[in-house]
Design a protein around this motif. Structure first.
Motif, PDB file in Angstrom:
ATOM      1  N   SER A   1       9.874  -2.246  -7.631  1.00  0.00           N
ATOM      2  CA  SER A   1       9.679  -1.181  -6.641  1.00  0.00           C
ATOM      3  C   SER A   1      10.676  -0.054  -6.864  1.00  0.00           C
ATOM      4  O   SER A   1      10.350   1.128  -6.718  1.00  0.00           O
ATOM      5  CB  SER A   1       9.843  -1.737  -5.223  1.00  0.00           C
ATOM      6  OG  SER A   1       8.896  -2.743  -4.955  1.00  0.00           O
TER       7      SER A   1
ATOM      8  N   ALA B   1       2.777  -5.599  -0.766  1.00  0.00           N
ATOM      9  CA  ALA B   1       3.349  -5.062  -2.010  1.00  0.00           C
ATOM     10  C   ALA B   1       3.738  -6.154  -2.998  1.00  0.00           C
ATOM     11  O   ALA B   1       3.615  -5.967  -4.212  1.00  0.00           O
ATOM     12  CB  ALA B   1       4.565  -4.190  -1.680  1.00  0.00           C
ATOM     13  N   ASP B   2       4.212  -7.306  -2.489  1.00  0.00           N
ATOM     14  CA  ASP B   2       4.629  -8.358  -3.406  1.00  0.00           C
ATOM     15  C   ASP B   2       3.459  -8.867  -4.241  1.00  0.00           C
ATOM     16  O   ASP B   2       3.601  -9.151  -5.434  1.00  0.00           O
ATOM     17  CB  ASP B   2       5.293  -9.515  -2.642  1.00  0.00           C
ATOM     18  CG  ASP B   2       4.372 -10.145  -1.607  1.00  0.00           C
ATOM     19  OD1 ASP B   2       3.451  -9.461  -1.138  1.00  0.00           O
ATOM     20  OD2 ASP B   2       4.591 -11.323  -1.263  1.00  0.00           O
TER      21      ASP B   2
ATOM     22  N   PHE C   1       6.079   0.881   1.016  1.00  0.00           N
ATOM     23  CA  PHE C   1       5.653  -0.436   0.546  1.00  0.00           C
ATOM     24  C   PHE C   1       5.880  -1.433   1.672  1.00  0.00           C
ATOM     25  O   PHE C   1       6.991  -1.559   2.178  1.00  0.00           O
ATOM     26  CB  PHE C   1       6.466  -0.862  -0.691  1.00  0.00           C
ATOM     27  CG  PHE C   1       6.078  -0.166  -1.968  1.00  0.00           C
ATOM     28  CD1 PHE C   1       5.240   0.941  -1.958  1.00  0.00           C
ATOM     29  CD2 PHE C   1       6.560  -0.612  -3.193  1.00  0.00           C
ATOM     30  CE1 PHE C   1       4.887   1.591  -3.139  1.00  0.00           C
ATOM     31  CE2 PHE C   1       6.217   0.029  -4.366  1.00  0.00           C
ATOM     32  CZ  PHE C   1       5.377   1.133  -4.339  1.00  0.00           C
TER      33      PHE C   1
ATOM     34  N   LEU D   1       2.069  -5.970  -6.764  1.00  0.00           N
ATOM     35  CA  LEU D   1       2.909  -5.693  -7.933  1.00  0.00           C
ATOM     36  C   LEU D   1       3.103  -6.919  -8.821  1.00  0.00           C
ATOM     37  O   LEU D   1       3.821  -6.856  -9.811  1.00  0.00           O
ATOM     38  CB  LEU D   1       4.273  -5.171  -7.482  1.00  0.00           C
ATOM     39  CG  LEU D   1       4.260  -3.885  -6.651  1.00  0.00           C
ATOM     40  CD1 LEU D   1       5.676  -3.485  -6.261  1.00  0.00           C
ATOM     41  CD2 LEU D   1       3.578  -2.754  -7.410  1.00  0.00           C
TER      42      LEU D   1
ATOM     43  N   MET E   1       9.686 -10.163  -0.061  1.00  0.00           N
ATOM     44  CA  MET E   1       9.922  -9.262  -1.182  1.00  0.00           C
ATOM     45  C   MET E   1      10.909  -9.920  -2.158  1.00  0.00           C
ATOM     46  O   MET E   1      12.116  -9.763  -2.041  1.00  0.00           O
ATOM     47  CB  MET E   1      10.475  -7.919  -0.696  1.00  0.00           C
ATOM     48  CG  MET E   1      10.480  -6.843  -1.770  1.00  0.00           C
ATOM     49  SD  MET E   1       8.833  -6.332  -2.293  1.00  0.00           S
ATOM     50  CE  MET E   1       8.371  -5.242  -0.962  1.00  0.00           C
TER      51      MET E   1
END
Length: 311
Positions: A74, A34-35, A61, A38, A66
């Motif tokens: 998020s 996810a990092d 996620f 995004l 993160m």
């Protein structure tokens, strides 16, 4: 009739726009890495996809790291979410021995070639910050008679799969990769990770060294640090809450090579002056050889209680 669909954002959007994908019965959506998703140009595609999903669903996620700005992003996308962490106090792999060489940029290829030749039986991944840099490393190794291959975004999928297969099967000992291409690499018995270029994003360091020391195996992660990369090293040490052990002086040192970054973690350790730290200093990984899987040192330093986890 498909229960689970695994896709990259761009291809998924393409199929959605062509009318081949229906989310009518979708129950769960998972965003892996996810990092990166995004923060590296995928965000607009992700937003378009999420806008098409049914409101009643579970969204998950996943990420080994993160950063705060990604957490806030998020939150905007998920609302009030529940956070689940595994060993959050540990940021890098427990069984990965780390070390940093201070070396000028022109001498990095020489040091890399020296390390590879001193450990001919070991497999290693070399990380480059750029695609062009990865190609240059492969060229330098080829000139030294060392066979290697590069994987990055400009390589075709066929070329990447061919290189990775050869690496996993042991036909290729050295793989040169950029961060995006290497995110999904999982190779058993990987002896060494070399950060040829220190990452300018601290969390990337955690992902890189997490390629080794997996599934209860041990491994080594060595980093090359030139004068311009010293701030990156300080940021990494701040993130992992420990000082990366300094490797002994080597034959490729020149006048411009910094031998101590004066990083805050290192200063704090020196001020403490405890016998525990002195013992660690004596047992730092060093010498001509690193401790790969075929070159173990029985005087391995004690485990650090603040070492961090792998992905």
């Amino acid at each position: 009739g498909v229960d689970i669909l695994i896709a990259t954002p761009g291809r998924l959007l393409d199929l959605m726009n062509q009318g081949f994908i229906s989310f009518r019965d979708l129950e769960h959506v998972v965003l892996d890495e996810a990092d990166q998703m995004l923060d590296m140009g995928f965000i607009h595609d992700i937003k378009k996809i999420i806008a098409k999903l049914p409101p009643k669903r579970q969204s998950l996620f996943f990420s080994a790291t993160m950063p705060k700005d990604i957490v806030e992003l998020s939150r905007k996308m998920l609302g009030d979410f529940e956070r689940v962490t595994i060993k959050p106090e540990q940021a890098t792999a427990e069984k990965v021995e780390q070390g940093v060489y201070f070396v000028s940029k022109p001498n990095k290829p020489k040091l890399l070639i020296h390390i590879i030749k001193e450990n001919p039986e070991s497999t290693l991944i070399v990380f480059s910050r750029t695609k062009h840099g990865a190609n240059k490393i492969v060229k330098k190794l080829d000139q030294a008679g060392i066979r290697s291959a590069a994987i990055h975004g400009n390589k075709s999928q066929t070329a990447r799969q061919k290189a990775l297969s050869a690496f996993k099967e042991g036909d290729l000992k050295v793989l040169v990769a950029t961060d995006i291409a290497a995110r999904g690499i999982d190779v058993e018995d990987l002896s060494l990770v070399v950060n040829y270029d220190l990452p300018n994003v601290s969390e990337t360091y955690v992902h890189r060294i997490g390629r080794t020391g997996r599934a209860n195996a041990s491994g080594t992660a060595l980093s090359f640090c030139d004068k311009e990369e010293r701030p990156y090293l300080r940021d990494i040490e701040k993130l992992i809450k420990q000082s990366v052990p300094r490797m002994p002086e080597h034959q490729f040192v020149d006048e411009d090579t910094p031998q101590d970054t004066g990083s805050q973690p290192a200063q704090q350790q020196r001020k403490q002056g405890s016998s525990r730290n002195k013992n660690r200093n004596r047992n730092r990984p060093g010498g001509n050889n690193f401790r790969g899987k075929n070159n173990r040192n029985t005087n391995r330093p004690k485990k650090r209680t603040d070492s961090s986890r792998s992905e």
